[in-house]
Design an enzyme around this catalytic site. Structure first.
Site, short mmCIF file in Angstrom:
data_model
loop_
_atom_site.label_atom_id
_atom_site.label_comp_id
_atom_site.label_asym_id
_atom_site.label_seq_id
_atom_site.Cartn_x
_atom_site.Cartn_y
_atom_site.Cartn_z
CG ASP A 32 -13.58 38.11 32.37
OD1 ASP A 32 -12.36 37.98 32.51
OD2 ASP A 32 -14.40 37.97 33.32
CB ILE A 33 -18.33 35.18 33.42
CG1 ILE A 33 -17.18 34.68 34.27
CG2 ILE A 33 -18.81 34.13 32.43
CD1 ILE A 33 -17.58 33.58 35.23
CD GLN A 95 -1.99 32.77 36.16
OE1 GLN A 95 -0.82 32.91 36.53
NE2 GLN A 95 -2.33 31.98 35.15
CG HIS A 101 -6.19 34.33 31.41
ND1 HIS A 101 -5.77 33.37 32.30
CD2 HIS A 101 -6.59 35.38 32.16
CE1 HIS A 101 -5.93 33.80 33.54
NE2 HIS A 101 -6.40 35.03 33.49
CG HIS A 103 -7.53 39.99 31.78
ND1 HIS A 103 -8.76 39.71 32.35
CD2 HIS A 103 -6.60 39.33 32.52
CE1 HIS A 103 -8.56 38.90 33.40
NE2 HIS A 103 -7.27 38.66 33.52
P1 AMP Z 1 -7.09 36.20 36.29
O1 AMP Z 1 -7.41 36.79 37.63
O2 AMP Z 1 -6.16 37.05 35.49
O3 AMP Z 1 -6.64 34.76 36.41
O4 AMP Z 1 -8.43 36.25 35.47
C1 AMP Z 1 -9.33 35.19 35.36
C2 AMP Z 1 -10.52 35.77 34.64
O5 AMP Z 1 -11.31 34.69 34.21
C3 AMP Z 1 -11.41 36.67 35.51
O6 AMP Z 1 -11.52 37.94 34.88
C4 AMP Z 1 -12.74 35.93 35.54
O7 AMP Z 1 -13.84 36.80 35.51
C5 AMP Z 1 -12.66 35.10 34.28
N1 AMP Z 1 -13.44 33.87 34.29
C6 AMP Z 1 -13.48 32.92 35.26
N2 AMP Z 1 -14.28 31.90 34.90
C7 AMP Z 1 -14.73 32.20 33.65
C8 AMP Z 1 -15.59 31.55 32.73
N3 AMP Z 1 -16.16 30.35 33.01
N4 AMP Z 1 -15.86 32.15 31.55
C9 AMP Z 1 -15.32 33.35 31.26
N5 AMP Z 1 -14.49 34.02 32.09
C10 AMP Z 1 -14.20 33.46 33.26
#
Ligand code: AMP
Ligand code: ZN
Length: 135
Positions: A32-33, A95, A101, A103
């Site tokens: 995760d970034i 989300q 996904h 986490h």
């Molecule tokens: P959610 O809020 O459960 O939809 O989580 C989306 C997650 O994706 C968040 O924790 C973001 O930090 C992560 N995220 C968004 N863009 C990227 C990316 N390009 N690479 C890795 N993680 C990402």
């Protein structure tokens, strides 16, 4: 299989850069970034599905197995004391990326993290170092 407008489909296809730490026939995992803790990663099905309700049950099962492997690595390799495995389903639940996904958030005694966490961009070097230990 892929949605051309989906960020995580872009990662699955290799069109969007990501630090991939695990791959099998049905799933991919990458860092995760904006990690909530050291080693925070995401597990996705390779086939696009918007969320846990929309997904094929076999894809959910495959993601669960991959999350189990990565949670085990977090404990064994990163020294985590626990791990939170969570999937937010739809905007009402928080989300923000609409490709299923899970986490995998390593938890460390005394880390002070409160769920749901507020995402903050992580240091790329720290993320890469944690990724090396998870691969
Ligand atoms: P959610 O809020 O459960 O939809 O989580 C989306 C997650 O994706 C968040 O924790 C973001 O930090 C992560 N995220 C968004 N863009 C990227 C990316 N390009 N690479 C890795 N993680 C990402
Ligand atoms: Zn997608």
């Amino acid at each position: 299989m892929h949605d051309p407008d989906c960020l995580f489909c872009g990662i699955v296809k290799g069109d969007v850069p990501a630090t991939v730490i695990y791959e099998d026939e049905r799933t991919l995992a990458f860092m995760d970034i904006s990690p909530a803790t050291r080693g925070h990663c995401l597990v996705v099905p390779k086939a696009h599905a918007a969320d846990i309700v929309a997904a094929d049950p076999e894809a959910v099962a495959a993601c669960s197995r991959t999350a189990q492997i990565l949670a085990d690595r977090a404990l064994g390799r990163l020294g985590a004391d626990g791990a939170a495995v969570v999937s937010f389903c739809r905007a009402a639940a928080g989300q923000t990326v609409f490709h299923l996904h899970f986490h995998v958030v390593p938890r460390y005694d005394g880390d002070g993290l409160e769920l749901p966490w507020i995402p903050q961009p992580g240091d790329p070097g720290d993320i890469a170092a944690a990724a090396k230990e998870l691969i």
